[in-house]
Design a protein around this motif. Structure first.
Motif, mmCIF file in Angstrom:
data_model
loop_
_atom_site.group_PDB
_atom_site.id
_atom_site.type_symbol
_atom_site.label_atom_id
_atom_site.label_comp_id
_atom_site.label_asym_id
_atom_site.label_seq_id
_atom_site.Cartn_x
_atom_site.Cartn_y
_atom_site.Cartn_z
ATOM 1 N N SER A 149 0.674 -1.213 -0.033
ATOM 2 C CA SER A 149 0.172 -0.035 -0.038
ATOM 3 C C SER A 149 0.784 1.289 -0.001
ATOM 4 O O SER A 149 2.091 1.076 0.311
ATOM 5 N N GLY A 150 0.214 2.359 -0.263
ATOM 6 C CA GLY A 150 0.963 3.555 -0.281
ATOM 7 C C GLY A 150 1.672 3.771 1.222
ATOM 8 O O GLY A 150 2.599 4.297 1.327
ATOM 9 N N MET A 151 0.804 3.520 2.095
ATOM 10 C CA MET A 151 1.191 3.594 3.732
ATOM 11 C C MET A 151 2.170 2.538 4.002
ATOM 12 O O MET A 151 3.134 3.322 4.806
ATOM 13 N N ALA A 161 1.429 6.243 -3.603
ATOM 14 C CA ALA A 161 0.515 5.431 -3.361
ATOM 15 C C ALA A 161 -0.053 5.013 -4.827
ATOM 16 O O ALA A 161 -0.725 5.632 -5.453
ATOM 17 N N THR A 189 2.312 11.095 -5.401
ATOM 18 C CA THR A 189 1.160 10.315 -5.758
ATOM 19 C C THR A 189 0.144 11.182 -6.811
ATOM 20 O O THR A 189 -0.394 10.526 -7.682
ATOM 21 N N PHE A 190 0.006 12.308 -6.394
ATOM 22 C CA PHE A 190 -0.915 13.255 -7.209
ATOM 23 C C PHE A 190 -0.304 13.791 -8.508
ATOM 24 O O PHE A 190 -1.110 14.438 -9.307
ATOM 25 N N THR A 216 -2.121 2.883 -5.460
ATOM 26 C CA THR A 216 -3.549 2.568 -5.526
ATOM 27 C C THR A 216 -4.257 3.470 -6.224
ATOM 28 O O THR A 216 -5.273 3.062 -6.935
ATOM 29 N N THR A 217 -3.807 4.671 -6.399
ATOM 30 C CA THR A 217 -4.607 6.000 -7.115
ATOM 31 C C THR A 217 -4.251 5.626 -8.590
ATOM 32 O O THR A 217 -5.242 5.418 -9.503
ATOM 33 N N GLY A 250 -1.381 -0.754 -3.856
ATOM 34 C CA GLY A 250 0.076 -0.911 -3.900
ATOM 35 C C GLY A 250 0.757 0.326 -3.570
ATOM 36 O O GLY A 250 0.052 1.479 -3.317
ATOM 37 N N ASP A 286 6.441 12.566 -1.871
ATOM 38 C CA ASP A 286 5.498 11.685 -2.229
ATOM 39 C C ASP A 286 4.556 12.288 -3.293
ATOM 40 O O ASP A 286 4.276 13.482 -3.252
ATOM 41 N N TYR A 337 -0.850 14.650 3.730
ATOM 42 C CA TYR A 337 -1.726 13.696 3.521
ATOM 43 C C TYR A 337 -2.054 13.052 4.942
ATOM 44 O O TYR A 337 -1.079 12.670 5.676
HETATM 45 C C1 LIG Z 1 -0.862 11.495 -1.222
HETATM 46 C C2 LIG Z 1 -0.908 10.032 -0.560
HETATM 47 N N1 LIG Z 1 0.051 9.344 0.098
HETATM 48 C C3 LIG Z 1 -0.326 8.063 0.651
HETATM 49 C C4 LIG Z 1 -1.434 7.540 0.630
HETATM 50 C C5 LIG Z 1 -1.593 6.217 1.233
HETATM 51 O O1 LIG Z 1 -1.829 5.341 0.216
HETATM 52 P P1 LIG Z 1 -2.644 3.932 0.620
HETATM 53 O O2 LIG Z 1 -4.082 4.252 0.876
HETATM 54 O O3 LIG Z 1 -2.487 3.120 -0.568
HETATM 55 O O4 LIG Z 1 -2.011 3.206 1.820
HETATM 56 C C6 LIG Z 1 -2.528 8.243 -0.196
HETATM 57 C C7 LIG Z 1 -3.731 7.441 -0.215
HETATM 58 O O5 LIG Z 1 -4.612 8.006 -1.045
HETATM 59 C C8 LIG Z 1 -2.309 9.512 -0.625
HETATM 60 O O6 LIG Z 1 -3.184 10.107 -1.306
#
Ligand SMILES: Cc1ncc(COP(=O)(O)O)c(C=O)c1O
Length: 405
Positions: A90-92, A210, A190-191, A212-213, A223, A188, A116
């Motif tokens: 996961s992202g976390m 993350a 992700t976005f 997952t997104t 993931g 990070d 986040y």
């Molecule tokens: C910026 C950011 N970092 C980390 C995470 C954590 O990801 P996950 O939900 O896969 O653990 C998210 C989840 O949306 C996120 O938006």
């Protein structure tokens, strides 16, 4: 022939000791899903070599490794051989392993506000119990970042695009502050995704996603992944072997397949987000729109330097935060009046989603101290036609009491 070879084995033995599978020729074009969670060696010498000093993490699942390597090559486009990756469940799991690898008792991290919510909670509720201290500062003011740095600062943590205010991190300046402090710059992204920005090219030491997104992109798998210099990733891998959080091969397959359409999806989503943000900002029921693609946004100029562009213009990401007049209730009413857009707290994916920040609580949409507006509604733009999205949100905004202001 010796007696052991002549003996016919029992049915149980034969059923679990089936003929071995060899790699097919011609080779597969699609990624095979290696579901095996155990690996056999030719003998102890090969095993000792594979394991080295560390335990079971030393043997990587090839499907999982293929996903991590693919993200490393996208993020490290300028120097692919200098970038390695490690995948997580996961992202976390990715965020927590990075922080646990490079922080310890007596060390300090500087992080942005807003951040986040999961990462904020990890730092304040978990890592604090292990002697890690932190300062959360507004990254729009780099002096405050500089002032927050201490001799014990080991990580300057950033988010390329923050959520829900869409602040753009000044990665190049943060890199200079981190270098002078002897700290790592962890971003990070992700976005942003590597289609919008590749922080390693601007000085980041490690990039976290993350997956997952946007990387997976279809709301059907989870993931995380971390990429950066091979030496740093090797240290991370050792900690990952100790703390767990391994990505499953099935999810790795879906995530890597998602990467094949990532540029197509993200480019289109960014273009739609731009049109959407500009249209919504004109509605009389809207007090403010946070989208760095709009000229009035604090990250507009910075984004022009940091973000990729194409024939469609600079890619400013695919999340737009809309703040209607009327406070908390207006945010709730706006979301509840949407008919096409789904109500969901996650970002990425092919379908446009909306979430009222104050209703979802701090976990999804930043920590409570960051001053997130009570009316804020974040739209994660998907692949629908822009006109249909604009029609849906316009109708929802028209239904708000403030729409004729
Ligand atoms: C910026 C950011 N970092 C980390 C995470 C954590 O990801 P996950 O939900 O896969 O653990 C998210 C989840 O949306 C996120 O938006």
């Amino acid at each position: 022939m010796n007696r052991r070879a002549r003996r016919r084995q029992g049915e149980n033995t034969r059923s679990v000791r089936l003929p071995p599978v060899t790699a097919p020729r011609p080779g597969p074009l699609g990624l095979p899903v290696w579901r095996s969670s155990a690996w056999s060696f030719a003998g102890t010498a090969e095993q000792a070599e594979a394991f080295g000093e560390k335990g079971p993490g030393a043997v990587e699942n090839p499907t999982v490794a293929a996903f991590a390597a693919a993200v490393a090559s996208l993020e490290g486009a300028a120097a692919p051989e200098d970038v390695a990756g490690q995948a997580f469940a996961s992202g976390m799991a990715a965020v927590s392993t990075v922080l646990m690898t490079f922080l310890g008792a007596g060390t300090h991290v500087v992080a942005p506000a807003p951040l986040y919510g999961g990462t904020y909670s990890l730092i304040t509720n978990v890592l604090s119990r292990f002697g890690v201290s932190a300062d959360f500062v507004d990254y729009a003011d780099l002096h405050r970042v500089q002032e927050a740095v201490r001799p014990s600062t080991k990580i300057i943590y950033a988010e390329t695009l923050s959520n829900p205010t869409m602040v753009v991190a000044d990665i190049r300046s943060l890199y200079r502050i981190a270098r002078a402090a002897g700290a790592l710059l962890v971003v990070d992204s992700t976005f942003a995704t590597p289609v919008v920005c590749r922080p390693l090219e601007h000085g980041a030491d490690l990039v976290v996603h993350a997956a997952t997104t946007y990387l997976g992109g279809h709301d059907d798998c989870a993931g995380g992944v971390v990429v950066g210099r091979p030496g740093l990733v090797a240290r991370l891998r050792e900690v990952a072997a100790d703390v767990g959080g391994e990505l499953s091969p099935d999810d790795a397959f879906l995530l890597r397949r998602g990467l094949e359409t990532l540029p197509l999806r993200v480019r289109r989503m960014c273009a739609t987000a731009m049109v959407f943000a500009a249209a919504v900002a004109k509605h009389p029921a809207v007090r403010r729109v946070h989208y760095p693609g709009l000229p009035g946004h604090s990250g507009h100029e910075l984004g022009r330097h940091l973000f990729d562009s194409g024939p469609e213009g600079t890619r400013y990401g695919a999340c737009v935060t809309v703040i209607p007049h009327g406070g908390y209730d207006a945010g709730v009413r706006l979301v509840d009046a949407l008919r096409l857009v789904s109500v969901a707290a996650t970002a990425g994916g092919t379908r446009t989603k909306a979430t009222h920040a104050a209703s979802t609580g701090p976990r999804q949409l930043g920590d409570g101290s960051s001053g997130v507006d009570a009316a804020a509604v974040r739209f994660s733009i998907g692949l629908e036609d822009a006109e249909d999205l604009i029609a849906d949100v316009t109708a929802a905004l028209d239904s708000l009491p403030g729409s004729r202001v």
